[in-house]
Design a protein around this motif. Sequence first.
Motif, mmCIF file in Angstrom:
data_model
loop_
_atom_site.group_PDB
_atom_site.id
_atom_site.type_symbol
_atom_site.label_atom_id
_atom_site.label_comp_id
_atom_site.label_asym_id
_atom_site.label_seq_id
_atom_site.Cartn_x
_atom_site.Cartn_y
_atom_site.Cartn_z
ATOM 1 N N PHE A 153 -5.058 13.068 -16.290
ATOM 2 C CA PHE A 153 -4.314 13.736 -15.224
ATOM 3 C C PHE A 153 -4.798 13.344 -13.833
ATOM 4 O O PHE A 153 -4.007 12.984 -12.971
ATOM 5 N N GLN A 154 -6.099 13.407 -13.597
ATOM 6 C CA GLN A 154 -6.628 13.133 -12.252
ATOM 7 C C GLN A 154 -6.319 11.702 -11.835
ATOM 8 O O GLN A 154 -5.921 11.460 -10.698
ATOM 9 N N LYS A 155 -6.489 10.736 -12.733
ATOM 10 C CA LYS A 155 -6.203 9.343 -12.396
ATOM 11 C C LYS A 155 -4.707 9.161 -12.130
ATOM 12 O O LYS A 155 -4.314 8.472 -11.174
ATOM 13 N N ASN A 156 -3.855 9.763 -12.958
ATOM 14 C CA ASN A 156 -2.411 9.681 -12.738
ATOM 15 C C ASN A 156 -2.029 10.294 -11.395
ATOM 16 O O ASN A 156 -1.191 9.760 -10.666
ATOM 17 N N LYS A 157 -2.642 11.427 -11.064
ATOM 18 C CA LYS A 157 -2.366 12.089 -9.785
ATOM 19 C C LYS A 157 -2.776 11.200 -8.622
ATOM 20 O O LYS A 157 -2.037 11.063 -7.645
ATOM 21 N N GLU A 158 -3.932 10.570 -8.709
ATOM 22 C CA GLU A 158 -4.397 9.670 -7.652
ATOM 23 C C GLU A 158 -3.439 8.488 -7.498
ATOM 24 O O GLU A 158 -3.092 8.111 -6.373
ATOM 25 N N ASN A 159 -3.010 7.901 -8.608
ATOM 26 C CA ASN A 159 -2.080 6.768 -8.556
ATOM 27 C C ASN A 159 -0.743 7.186 -7.949
ATOM 28 O O ASN A 159 -0.160 6.461 -7.147
ATOM 29 N N PHE A 160 -0.252 8.342 -8.350
ATOM 30 C CA PHE A 160 1.018 8.853 -7.829
ATOM 31 C C PHE A 160 0.917 9.082 -6.320
ATOM 32 O O PHE A 160 1.773 8.649 -5.555
ATOM 33 N N ASN A 161 -0.151 9.743 -5.884
ATOM 34 C CA ASN A 161 -0.354 10.008 -4.457
ATOM 35 C C ASN A 161 -0.493 8.705 -3.670
ATOM 36 O O ASN A 161 0.026 8.588 -2.562
ATOM 37 N N GLU A 162 -1.173 7.725 -4.243
ATOM 38 C CA GLU A 162 -1.321 6.424 -3.583
ATOM 39 C C GLU A 162 0.053 5.759 -3.398
ATOM 40 O O GLU A 162 0.350 5.196 -2.342
ATOM 41 N N GLY A 163 0.893 5.855 -4.415
ATOM 42 C CA GLY A 163 2.238 5.295 -4.328
ATOM 43 C C GLY A 163 3.078 6.000 -3.277
ATOM 44 O O GLY A 163 3.787 5.358 -2.490
ATOM 45 N N ILE A 164 3.016 7.318 -3.244
ATOM 46 C CA ILE A 164 3.763 8.088 -2.236
ATOM 47 C C ILE A 164 3.266 7.743 -0.833
ATOM 48 O O ILE A 164 4.057 7.546 0.090
ATOM 49 N N ALA B 116 1.899 4.965 0.142
ATOM 50 C CA ALA B 116 2.359 3.610 0.460
ATOM 51 C C ALA B 116 3.827 3.632 0.881
ATOM 52 O O ALA B 116 4.226 2.918 1.813
ATOM 53 N N LEU B 117 4.635 4.446 0.217
ATOM 54 C CA LEU B 117 6.045 4.566 0.571
ATOM 55 C C LEU B 117 6.203 5.152 1.976
ATOM 56 O O LEU B 117 6.989 4.661 2.780
ATOM 57 N N ILE B 118 5.428 6.172 2.286
ATOM 58 C CA ILE B 118 5.448 6.780 3.624
ATOM 59 C C ILE B 118 5.042 5.755 4.665
ATOM 60 O O ILE B 118 5.696 5.612 5.708
ATOM 61 N N ALA B 119 3.974 5.007 4.405
ATOM 62 C CA ALA B 119 3.506 4.001 5.357
ATOM 63 C C ALA B 119 4.568 2.920 5.574
ATOM 64 O O ALA B 119 4.777 2.463 6.712
ATOM 65 N N PHE B 120 5.250 2.521 4.520
ATOM 66 C CA PHE B 120 6.310 1.519 4.620
ATOM 67 C C PHE B 120 7.400 2.002 5.563
ATOM 68 O O PHE B 120 7.816 1.282 6.468
ATOM 69 N N PHE B 121 7.877 3.222 5.352
ATOM 70 C CA PHE B 121 8.960 3.740 6.199
ATOM 71 C C PHE B 121 8.503 3.979 7.630
ATOM 72 O O PHE B 121 9.246 3.759 8.573
#
Length: 59
Positions: free
Chosen positions: A35-46, A48-53
């Motif tokens: 769970f913790q690793k998945n949460k970290e990966n998900f947050n990292e992706g979000i 990155a998406l915010i930074a892109f926009f």
Amino acid sequence: MASSVLIVIDLQHPEDVRAKLIDLAHPIDVSNKLFQKNKENFNEGINALIAFFKSRAAG
């Protein structure tokens, strides 16, 4: 953990953009050892998406 992001942009007022997480693909089991690793990966992706926009909005 996966989901889609719905992004709505009003071309007349692009500063009023809205984004929603939709279509969560898997139930979240906080007792799962990954769970913790998945949460970290998900947050990292979000983030990155915010930074892109933000970079596109800046010019």
